[in-house]
Write a protein that holds these residues in place. Sequence first.
Motif, PDB file in Angstrom:
ATOM      1  N   ARG A 145      -2.246 -33.017 -16.742  1.00 36.25           N
ATOM      2  CA  ARG A 145      -3.119 -31.884 -16.454  1.00 36.25           C
ATOM      3  C   ARG A 145      -4.590 -32.312 -16.501  1.00 36.25           C
ATOM      4  N   ALA A 149      -7.168 -32.493 -13.379  1.00 38.56           N
ATOM      5  CA  ALA A 149      -8.240 -31.496 -13.452  1.00 38.56           C
ATOM      6  C   ALA A 149      -9.610 -32.160 -13.455  1.00 38.56           C
ATOM      7  N   ALA A 161      -9.636 -20.306 -12.800  1.00 34.00           N
ATOM      8  CA  ALA A 161      -8.213 -20.159 -12.476  1.00 34.00           C
ATOM      9  C   ALA A 161      -7.823 -20.943 -11.235  1.00 34.00           C
ATOM     10  N   GLU A 164      -6.121 -24.344 -12.093  1.00 41.63           N
ATOM     11  CA  GLU A 164      -4.705 -24.267 -12.455  1.00 41.63           C
ATOM     12  C   GLU A 164      -3.835 -24.071 -11.209  1.00 41.63           C
ATOM     13  N   GLU A 165      -4.315 -23.271 -10.296  1.00 46.48           N
ATOM     14  CA  GLU A 165      -3.568 -23.061  -9.047  1.00 46.48           C
ATOM     15  C   GLU A 165      -3.448 -24.354  -8.255  1.00 46.48           C
ATOM     16  N   LEU A 167      -3.588 -27.417  -9.424  1.00 47.08           N
ATOM     17  CA  LEU A 167      -2.708 -28.352 -10.125  1.00 47.08           C
ATOM     18  C   LEU A 167      -1.247 -28.096  -9.749  1.00 47.08           C
ATOM     19  N   GLY A 168      -0.880 -26.827  -9.678  1.00 46.90           N
ATOM     20  CA  GLY A 168       0.483 -26.492  -9.267  1.00 46.90           C
ATOM     21  C   GLY A 168       0.768 -26.924  -7.846  1.00 46.90           C
ATOM     22  N   GLN A 178       6.071 -28.418 -12.217  1.00 49.37           N
ATOM     23  CA  GLN A 178       4.780 -28.039 -12.765  1.00 49.37           C
ATOM     24  C   GLN A 178       4.730 -28.146 -14.287  1.00 49.37           C
ATOM     25  N   LEU A 181       3.003 -31.156 -16.147  1.00 53.47           N
ATOM     26  CA  LEU A 181       1.551 -31.272 -16.298  1.00 53.47           C
ATOM     27  C   LEU A 181       1.140 -31.533 -17.745  1.00 53.47           C
ATOM     28  N   ASP A 182       1.943 -31.112 -18.709  1.00 51.38           N
ATOM     29  CA  ASP A 182       1.590 -31.269 -20.123  1.00 51.38           C
ATOM     30  C   ASP A 182       2.188 -32.529 -20.738  1.00 51.38           C
TER      31      ASP A 182
END
Length: 355
Positions: A145, A149, A161, A164-165, A167-168, A178, A181-182
Amino acid sequence: MTPSIPSNVASRTTGLSAPDTSIHGTGETCLSPRVPLMSARSLVKTFTVGRTFRPGSGRTLHAVDGISLDVFPAETLGLVGESGSGKSTLGRCLTRLYDIDGGTLSFEGSDITKADTRALKPVRRKVQMIFQDPSASLNPRRRVRDVLAEVLKVHRIREGAGIEERLGELMDLVGLRQEYLDRYPHEFSGGQRQRIGIARALAVEPTLIVADEPVSALDVSVQAQIVNLFSELREKLDLTYVFIAHDLAVVRQVSTRVAVMYLGSIVETGETDALYARPSHPYTQALLSAIPQPHNRSRRGRILLTGEIPSPLDPPAGCKFSTRCPHAQAVCREVRPPLTAISNERSVACHFPLA
C-alpha cells in the motif's frame, strides 16, 4: 596493403573514417511514415573502472557506443543480445536514470538529453522502468500500500479517497487481490512481486515502459503468465514497451519489432517475424540458431561462435563482431559499418549482410 572495399561499402565510407552510427538519411527513421515516441541519436555512455586517487587513472568502459534507435507508439521493441552487451545500460539511458555522455535523446519531440531533475519530472511520469529483480526493487520495510501510494503522492495524481480507489484499480490490473495491499514484499512469490513492480510502474499512467529482463528471474510457468500480462496491459492501456531480454523465444512472443545489440552497438533492427525468418547479420543468425526447437527437424543448424567476446574496455577496430564472425573479411577489421537500411523494415550494420 589497404584492403579493398566493396562498392556497397565504399558508397557510404571514405577511407577508414570514424564510425557513423547515425541512421539519418539511410536508416529506418526516414523510411517510416510514423513519428517516433522516443529517438536516440549516436547515444554514448561510458564508465571509468579501476580509478585510484592518482589523476588520470582508470580505464574507459564503452557500455553504449554510438547507438541510434527509434521507439514508435504502441509497439513493443524487443532489445536482445548476450549478457554484457549493454542492454540494461541502454535501458537506463532511455529512462534517464543514467546521465548520457554523448549523442541526443528526445521524447515526444522534446530533447531530454541534458534535462535536469525538475525538467525530467513530467517525463518520469510518462516513462517508467520495470527492473529485473523484483525483490531488490521493492522496499522490504514498507507494505505494498505504501509503495504504490508514494508514487501517486509524489506525482500528485490522486488525493484522499482517490488514492485508495487507484490502489484497488492497480491491483486489479495486475491480477492481485486488493487485500494484499497490507502485506510486505517478502510475503509474496517472485511472480507476485514482479506484478507489484508492474503496478508501481502503471500507477503514474505512463506512455512508455522500459522492462529490463522482467521475467529472467522467474520460473518458466510464471514467465508465461507475466508475458501474457504484458500483452494484455499493452492492449488495454495502449502502452509502448522496450522489452529487454536475452531469451529470444520470449522476445518473439511479445515483440512487434526487434533490435539486436552486440558490445554496445545495434547490429540489426527489423520487424519480428521477418527478422526471425531471415536474419541479415551473422550475429543475429547465430543467436537465432540457439533457440531450442526439439520438434522442428528442419530448423537451421546450430552456429557455434568461436573466440571470446571482446572486452568493452578495449573494443576491436572496425566491426566489433569481426573477431568472431565466420564471414569477416579484411575491411570488416578496419571499417566500422553504419546501421543502414536494406529494406523498408530492416536495417543492418554489416559490410556483407546475409541474403
